[in-house]
Enzyme design. Structure first.
Site, PDB file in Angstrom:
ATOM      1  N   LYS A 205       0.807  -1.219   0.000  1.00 37.53           N
ATOM      2  CA  LYS A 205       0.000   0.000   0.000  1.00 37.53           C
ATOM      3  C   LYS A 205       0.843   1.274   0.000  1.00 37.53           C
ATOM      4  O   LYS A 205       2.027   1.270   0.307  1.00 37.53           O
ATOM      5  CB  LYS A 205      -0.987  -0.021   1.170  1.00 37.53           C
ATOM      6  CG  LYS A 205      -2.144  -0.972   0.886  1.00 37.53           C
ATOM      7  CD  LYS A 205      -3.275  -0.869   1.872  1.00 37.53           C
ATOM      8  CE  LYS A 205      -4.455  -1.758   1.409  1.00 37.53           C
ATOM      9  NZ  LYS A 205      -5.535  -1.795   2.403  1.00 37.53           N
ATOM     10  N   ARG A 240      -3.894 -10.026   4.655  1.00 34.14           N
ATOM     11  CA  ARG A 240      -4.291 -10.111   3.240  1.00 34.14           C
ATOM     12  C   ARG A 240      -3.115  -9.619   2.401  1.00 34.14           C
ATOM     13  O   ARG A 240      -2.696  -8.463   2.534  1.00 34.14           O
ATOM     14  CB  ARG A 240      -5.542  -9.260   3.008  1.00 34.14           C
ATOM     15  CG  ARG A 240      -6.122  -9.327   1.613  1.00 34.14           C
ATOM     16  CD  ARG A 240      -7.408  -8.505   1.540  1.00 34.14           C
ATOM     17  NE  ARG A 240      -8.011  -8.549   0.215  1.00 34.14           N
ATOM     18  CZ  ARG A 240      -7.699  -7.714  -0.782  1.00 34.14           C
ATOM     19  NH1 ARG A 240      -6.793  -6.768  -0.583  1.00 34.14           N
ATOM     20  NH2 ARG A 240      -8.288  -7.827  -1.961  1.00 34.14           N
TER      21      ARG A 240
END
Length: 262
Positions: A205, A240
């Site tokens: 991210k 995840r």
């Protein structure tokens, strides 16, 4: 949880697994690496992503889930905010639901989970992918997330979803700044008070790229590994990730250090 984006526009792997053959091959790669769940999504949730139609989402995910289920027994989660897509995915062989809106976009998705007796991940997000990065003003970040989850857990349980079937995800990167993402990671233990398993999605991210000065999402693997280790040390139950083999090894080692007795 291994990420399988069957989208043309996801932030780090858009288009790579858009065909059924490529998606099944990636599913097999992730399963061989040792991931426990395959998370299939047809709607990009990156900042600025355009919402696709229900029909387009179904066309992307259902053939892939059907094809994976013919090849693998690995549990599949459907990454969607739509009740109809969730139900179709469960009918095709999916085992759980992952809703980035936390049951807010389409409240009937909670009824699907209750009726089908499957787990559901409820994530915290403000706004939509197009607006969420402008909605980062919190008076009490941790307190507001705890209140959101308590309300959604109560709603879900009132519909018949048992608490142990509800997974919470604080939504790292969704309507949060880099500073807020770090604060969330540093306060993950507070979410254990909700009595539900906790999932964290930090993989590749933007906040990792900002901290490491790394614009290429695929080059953020070791920053991702650090966040996974830290989350596991804080008691998180699921992570995840995109990079199956590397993160499976990272998490197994972290489990041995922090979650398993000697």
């Amino acid at each position: 949880m291994g990420i399988l984006n069957v989208t043309p526009d996801s932030f780090s792997d858009g288009g790579e697994f858009a065909s059924i053959a490529a998606a099944v091959n990636q599913a097999q790669t992730l399963a061989t690496a040792g991931v426990d769940i395959l998370d299939v999504g047809g709607q990009s949730t990156r900042p600025g992503a355009e919402e696709i139609s229900r029909e387009s989402e179904l066309e992307r995910v259902i053939p892939v889930i059907n094809a994976i289920r013919q090849e693998l027994n690995t549990p599949i989660s459907i990454d969607t905010t739509r009740a109809e897509v969730a139900q179709a995915a469960l009918n095709a062989g999916a085992d759980l639901i992952n809703d980035v809106s936390g049951g807010k976009d389409d409240p009937q998705i909670l009824e699907v989970a209750a009726r089908s007796n499957v787990p559901i991940v409820l994530m915290h997000r403000r706004g939509t992918p197009q607006t969420m990065q402008t909605l980062t003003d919190y008076g009490d970040l941790i307190g507001e997330l705890l209140a959101f989850f308590q309300a959604q857990i109560t709603t879900a349980m009132n519909l018949g979803i048992p608490r142990h079937h509800i997974v919470i995800d604080p939504g790292i990167g969704f309507a949060k700044t880099t500073t807020q993402n770090i604060r969330l990671l540093q306060n993950l233990r507070q979410f254990q008070t909700l009595g539900c398993p906790i999932l964290i999605g930090t993989s590749r991210k933007r906040f990792i790229g900002e901290i490491l000065n790394q614009p290429n999402p695929k080059a953020r693997i070791w920053g991702t590994a650090a966040t996974c280790c830290y989350a596991i040390a804080q008691g998180v139950d699921l992570v995840r990730v995109h990079d199956g083999l590397e993160m499976v090894q990272t998490c197994r080692m972290a489990d041995r250090l922090w979650r398993q007795s000697s």
